[in-house]
Design an enzyme around this catalytic site. Sequence first.
Site, PDB file in Angstrom:
ATOM      1  N   CYS B  49       0.858  -1.205   0.000  1.00 51.33           N
ATOM      2  CA  CYS B  49       0.000   0.000   0.000  1.00 51.33           C
ATOM      3  C   CYS B  49       0.886   1.243   0.000  1.00 51.33           C
ATOM      4  CB  CYS B  49      -0.900   0.008   1.233  1.00 51.33           C
ATOM      5  SG  CYS B  49      -1.722   1.598   1.483  1.00 51.33           S
ATOM      6  N   CYS B  52       0.577   3.229   3.517  1.00 47.88           N
ATOM      7  CA  CYS B  52       0.900   2.701   4.844  1.00 47.88           C
ATOM      8  C   CYS B  52       2.242   3.274   5.335  1.00 47.88           C
ATOM      9  CB  CYS B  52       0.959   1.164   4.813  1.00 47.88           C
ATOM     10  SG  CYS B  52      -0.663   0.383   5.015  1.00 47.88           S
ATOM     11  N   HIS B 113      -4.393   0.677   8.017  1.00 51.67           N
ATOM     12  CA  HIS B 113      -4.916   0.437   6.666  1.00 51.67           C
ATOM     13  C   HIS B 113      -6.388   0.016   6.648  1.00 51.67           C
ATOM     14  CE1 HIS B 113      -4.274  -0.688   2.386  1.00 51.67           C
ATOM     15  NE2 HIS B 113      -5.034  -1.740   2.632  1.00 51.67           N
ATOM     16  N   ASN B 151     -12.610  10.839  -1.423  1.00 51.65           N
ATOM     17  CA  ASN B 151     -13.335   9.826  -2.181  1.00 51.65           C
ATOM     18  C   ASN B 151     -13.220   8.538  -1.406  1.00 51.65           C
ATOM     19  OD1 ASN B 151     -13.879  11.503  -4.450  1.00 51.65           O
ATOM     20  ND2 ASN B 151     -11.804  11.153  -5.212  1.00 51.65           N
ATOM     21  N   SER B 159      -8.724   4.905  -5.536  1.00 53.41           N
ATOM     22  CA  SER B 159      -7.806   3.890  -6.039  1.00 53.41           C
ATOM     23  C   SER B 159      -7.071   3.163  -4.915  1.00 53.41           C
ATOM     24  CB  SER B 159      -6.821   4.519  -7.032  1.00 53.41           C
ATOM     25  OG  SER B 159      -6.307   5.736  -6.533  1.00 53.41           O
ATOM     26  N   HIS B 162      -6.703   2.425   1.731  1.00 51.17           N
ATOM     27  CA  HIS B 162      -6.168   3.065   2.944  1.00 51.17           C
ATOM     28  C   HIS B 162      -6.918   4.390   3.200  1.00 51.17           C
ATOM     29  CE1 HIS B 162      -2.656   3.363   5.776  1.00 51.17           C
ATOM     30  NE2 HIS B 162      -3.256   4.540   5.912  1.00 51.17           N
ATOM     31  N   HIS B 164      -7.912   7.886   3.474  1.00 49.85           N
ATOM     32  CA  HIS B 164      -7.222   9.124   3.095  1.00 49.85           C
ATOM     33  C   HIS B 164      -8.165  10.049   2.349  1.00 49.85           C
ATOM     34  CE1 HIS B 164      -7.145   7.115  -0.822  1.00 49.85           C
ATOM     35  NE2 HIS B 164      -6.796   8.263  -1.362  1.00 49.85           N
ATOM     36  N   GLN B 166      -7.881  14.157   0.133  1.00 49.65           N
ATOM     37  CA  GLN B 166      -6.988  14.947  -0.694  1.00 49.65           C
ATOM     38  C   GLN B 166      -7.208  16.431  -0.427  1.00 49.65           C
ATOM     39  OE1 GLN B 166      -6.560  13.657  -4.797  1.00 49.65           O
ATOM     40  NE2 GLN B 166      -7.934  11.927  -4.477  1.00 49.65           N
TER      41      GLN B 166
HETATM   42  O1  LIG Z   1      -6.535  11.003  -7.026  1.00 44.77           O
HETATM   43  P1  LIG Z   1      -7.119   9.603  -7.054  1.00 44.77           P
HETATM   44  O2  LIG Z   1      -7.731   9.204  -5.728  1.00 44.77           O
HETATM   45  O3  LIG Z   1      -6.175   8.575  -7.560  1.00 44.77           O
HETATM   46  O4  LIG Z   1      -8.304   9.702  -8.120  1.00 44.77           O
HETATM   47  C1  LIG Z   1      -9.645   9.892  -7.826  1.00 44.77           C
HETATM   48  O5  LIG Z   1      -9.925  11.210  -7.372  1.00 44.77           O
HETATM   49  C2  LIG Z   1      -9.678  12.254  -8.297  1.00 44.77           C
HETATM   50  C3  LIG Z   1     -10.155  13.558  -7.678  1.00 44.77           C
HETATM   51  O6  LIG Z   1     -11.527  13.525  -7.361  1.00 44.77           O
HETATM   52  C4  LIG Z   1     -10.370  12.005  -9.648  1.00 44.77           C
HETATM   53  O7  LIG Z   1      -9.905  12.951 -10.571  1.00 44.77           O
HETATM   54  C5  LIG Z   1     -10.100  10.596 -10.169  1.00 44.77           C
HETATM   55  O8  LIG Z   1     -10.884  10.358 -11.318  1.00 44.77           O
HETATM   56  C6  LIG Z   1     -10.437   9.587  -9.083  1.00 44.77           C
HETATM   57  O9  LIG Z   1     -10.190   8.273  -9.534  1.00 44.77           O
END
Ligand SMILES: O=P(O)(O)O[C@H]1O[C@H](CO)[C@@H](O)[C@H](O)[C@H]1O
Lengths: 346, 346
Positions: B49, B52, B113, B151, B159, B162, B164, B166
């Site tokens: 991961c 981690c 995780h 997300n 993706s 874990h 998290h 942004q």
């Molecule tokens: O940045 P990550 O988690 O890899 O990607 C995810 O979030 C992003 C921001 O919302 C998007 O643009 C991506 O399509 C989504 O898969």
Amino acid sequence: MSVFESPHRRYNPLLDEWVLVSPHRNNRPWQGAVEAVAGEELPVYESDCPLCPGNERANGELNADYQHTFVFTNDFGAIKPGPVPSTVEFSHPLARFEPVDGVCRVVCFSPDHSKTLADMAIDDITRVVYTWRQHYLELSNHYPCIHIFENKGAAMGCSQPHPHGQIWAHQHRSSEIEKENACQAAYFSEEASCLLDDYLQMELADGSRTVAENNHWIVVVPYWAKWPFETLLLTKSGLTDMGQLDEQQVEALAAILSELTIRYDNLFRCRFPYSMGWHNAPGDMEDKSHWRLHAHFYPPLLRSATVKKFMVGYEMLAESQRDLTPERAAHLLREVSGVHYSKEAQ
Amino acid sequence: MSVFESPHRRYNPLLDEWVLVSPHRNNRPWQGAVEAVAGEELPVYESDCPLCPGNERANGELNADYQHTFVFTNDFGAIKPGPVPSTVEFSHPLARFEPVDGVCRVVCFSPDHSKTLADMAIDDITRVVYTWRQHYLELSNHYPCIHIFENKGAAMGCSQPHPHGQIWAHQHRSSEIEKENACQAAYFSEEASCLLDDYLQMELADGSRTVAENNHWIVVVPYWAKWPFETLLLTKSGLTDMGQLDEQQVEALAAILSELTIRYDNLFRCRFPYSMGWHNAPGDMEDKSHWRLHAHFYPPLLRSATVKKFMVGYEMLAESQRDLTPERAAHLLREVSGVHYSKEAQ
Ligand SMILES: O=P(O)(O)O[C@H]1O[C@H](CO)[C@@H](O)[C@H](O)[C@H]1O
Ligand SMILES: O=P(O)(O)O[C@H]1O[C@H](CO)[C@@H](O)[C@H](O)[C@H]1O
């Protein structure tokens, strides 16, 4: 280095919003959800499909034993005939409400359960276009806002694989139509010309975003596309709505729909999912000269038949983001064969 | 019969758009895509991961051996530091373009995780909120527009499992912030009061859309929610951005985030996917009195852990559509236990 190779934003003049473009980002690792690929061939007829000819639907009605297209009222429509929208008493100025009056129809494109537009003969697509036009003309006597669209593939929430689209028609103008109308009207009054005509001229002169073209129609990946392989299908003849299509325009439209859906399928060699739909000028306007008939195709796939672009956190809460440039997407769509991969010589 | 039982539209005053509500539609058959349920328990540590503690990331950097939260610059960020946006020569008035200057960071919520916010102790969520505030304060010295979001779940394009979120911060105002700002500013100048303060009073007086509440925060399914179980997390203290949070507000926020995410998980007894994010007042405005700090939660599920709502054809091309009323959704979220299902006495 082209300015397009660094992160940048592009402006969508139809919706007055921006799109973030990150061309360097296409190679990030992917450990998330993948789409199932509908592997097996579908049968020509499926006894429990509610759209196949002669079958019974959930409400007990029988489908006609149809040969080409077949239209019925959606048994689970989101919109039903009801009171005409009018200003309604609401309990609070921030609780605005209006009743909805409209209909939802389902348009079967073919009796053959196994087909999609990409597999259908151009003659049969012509019949789909005539069906759209016929229902547009009938519904426009009652409803000013008519949405003709298709969700294709399970990835796009399509609950039935049988080839079909939908028509939702209603008294009110939908939010997207209001926005596009406001943008086109503002452009018209500022520039004394039509936004989508000017855009057509720009794309005809440039060519780098063009995917397909004939006498009456052009398909481009628009300069402001948000979905990776989004396209805009635009009239070259100044049409404002589906009701105006003449025979040549219908036939040319069927041909370009065939070409576009074949190119889509060939890109990742799969039944390429998308949502597509027509934007007609609202029927309740006297002067439609600022509006041009067009369709948007919004396909979710990004890099393969199984990896799609997620319009999630940032996209939902900030603005749409794309990883490859529209010019690159158009190039890839032009590069694939114009013959469907299932029909290639072995 | 309540007017809310027939198809109707509701107005979203934050974005100046409408939502179609079809309460009768929740029972249509579903033969389309279903979501995979992440069945198995995740390990506390996963050697491959990239989030981690101590692990190596794709660019060769090592993560700190962190105990609580950990923040790093996204190795695949959609935005990078670059030229400050300015009016750029573009080749055509319909090809508007601007460079982007900003940063993308990843915020690990916990070294564990296997966790999500719904499993984390309130003290640990408090640390996440302090981390958000710290980065907000630092980034706001450089960037007026700061998006803090999460997300969660593969269904939302996440993706990495874990826990998290942004942070994307940039010079330009994103499209969504521009729209919300315009709507709140217009309301303020017309009504001489703050849109979200007035909305708060409406919801406090009503209660039918409230999911959770404490001294500093309220969670409602907004009157104009588009996603089935969408919620709005709103300050009760007149805050305009994350930088203003005091200790009590941080702790109360951690408590209500815990309650909300637990209720979400309990609804369909799964790790409830969503995208959530904060809307801070843009930093480049002198007067922020029309703006209130809030977060939106957009979860995709509709009827179970595997059946989600698809925002596709009609929704993309016309307007958002929902099947159950916001009042019903709030009722369901209030009805479930406030204790996470994994911690229930057997
Ligand atoms: O940045 P990550 O988690 O890899 O990607 C995810 O979030 C992003 C921001 O919302 C998007 O643009 C991506 O399509 C989504 O898969
Ligand atoms: O009507 P269908 O095909 O069953 O349903 C599909 O299309 C509708 C219109 O875009 C959406 O509201 C649904 O979420 C989607 O699953």
